[in-house]
Design an enzyme around this catalytic site. Structure first.
Site, short mmCIF file in Angstrom:
data_model
loop_
_atom_site.label_atom_id
_atom_site.label_comp_id
_atom_site.label_asym_id
_atom_site.label_seq_id
_atom_site.Cartn_x
_atom_site.Cartn_y
_atom_site.Cartn_z
N SER A 108 -4.02 -3.60 -1.67
CA SER A 108 -4.75 -3.05 -0.53
C SER A 108 -4.95 -4.10 0.56
O SER A 108 -3.97 -4.65 1.06
CB SER A 108 -6.07 -2.45 -1.00
OG SER A 108 -6.66 -1.64 -0.02
N ASP A 215 -2.13 8.61 -1.90
CA ASP A 215 -3.16 7.63 -1.55
C ASP A 215 -3.84 8.05 -0.24
O ASP A 215 -3.22 8.01 0.82
CB ASP A 215 -2.51 6.26 -1.39
CG ASP A 215 -3.52 5.15 -1.14
OD1 ASP A 215 -4.67 5.44 -0.78
OD2 ASP A 215 -3.14 3.97 -1.30
N HIS A 245 -5.24 5.51 -4.79
CA HIS A 245 -5.20 4.17 -4.20
C HIS A 245 -5.07 3.04 -5.22
O HIS A 245 -4.32 2.09 -4.99
CB HIS A 245 -6.44 3.96 -3.34
CG HIS A 245 -6.39 2.68 -2.55
ND1 HIS A 245 -5.38 2.39 -1.67
CD2 HIS A 245 -7.24 1.62 -2.52
CE1 HIS A 245 -5.60 1.20 -1.12
NE2 HIS A 245 -6.71 0.71 -1.62
#
Length: 271
Positions: A108, A215, A245
């Protein structure tokens, strides 16, 4: 489980708390992990355990303003500083094991950090693994910056995984940031994305990109242009149908771990 040791080192803007995971066997390689926004390295115990069983010695740090490290919570003025702090961790790892190749894994926001790291220090890396990285185009950042006041609402924990227990643990974790995004940090993230887009590709550096097809936090269609800019000729992607995610916390995490460790073994063998 892998044994872990917590330690500290001075970052550019405050003391940082790091962790090292190791197993009984001599490692064949090192893995440096860059965690995501608002979280901390304590959420990567299962990831580190898998990597250690695959032959790694694992290193990670709570970024400035995250977890147990110093700094205003989730406040980042310049992600170049975070990249430099991660390089200090990398140097500490190499000092302990100067002969071993280094794998960089970023998730991320950590994928943004790892991508910029690879542009700055790619010649020192054996390979790069990006999990749901915030690169390419992140439309949510522009939406938030356009607001007069950013809403004071926590992240929707159901966006992390199809496993409800993951969201429950996240919501109850006192080291996770449960407040709103901070405007300075979002603006810094947008600038870092632009720097990556303007920066060099990775050439021959092996790259694995993993992403969940569903996601909602970092949509795959925004990330892909960034991957296409970075990728060279040694590139693998794994897109998981239904995945949200946090792929390492997903219901098919076993397959995700298998794909990552296979990539690492294959690239180490070809070196």
């Amino acid at each position: 489980m892998a044994k872990s040791r917590e330690w500290e080192y001075p970052g550019l803007r405050g003391k940082l708390v790091a962790r090292t995971w190791s197993g009984p066997q001599a490692p064949t390689h090192l893995v440096v992990i860059a965690h995501g926004y608002g979280e901390h390295i304590g959420r990567y115990e299962a990831v580190a355990d898998v990597l250690v069983r695959n032959g790694a010695r694992v290193y990670a740090v709570d970024h400035l303003g995250h977890g147990k490290s110093e700094g205003e919570r989730v406040f980042v003025e310049d992600f170049e500083d975070i990249v430099t702090d991660l390089h200090t961790l990398d140097e500490a790892a190499r000092k302990e094991h100067p002969e071993l190749p280094v794998v960089l894994l970023g998730h991320s926001m950590g994928g943004l950090i790892a991508s910029r790291y690879a542009q700055r220090y790619g010649g020192t890396l054996a390979m790069l693994v990006l999990s749901s990285p915030v690169i390419g185009r992140w439309s949510a950042g522009g939406v938030l910056l356009a607001m007069e006041e950013i809403p004071n609402v926590p992240l929707d924990a159901t966006t992390l995984s199809r496993d409800p227990a993951v969201g429950e643990r996240y919501a109850a974790d006192p080291l996770v940031w449960h407040g709103p995004f901070k405007r300075t940090t979002i603006a810094s993230m947008q600038r870092a994305i632009e720097e990556i887009n303007k920066g060099p590709g990775l050439g021959g550096l092996p790259l694995l990109w993993i992403h969940g097809e569903d996601d909602p936090l970092v949509p795959i269609e925004g990330t892909r242009p960034g991957i296409e800019h970075l990728r060279g000729h040694r590139y693998v992607e794994r897109i998981y149908p239904g995945g949200r995610h946090e792929l390492f916390n997903e219901t098919n995490a076993g397959q995700v771990f298998a794909d990552v460790t296979e990539f690492i073994r294959t690239q180490l063998t070809s070196r």
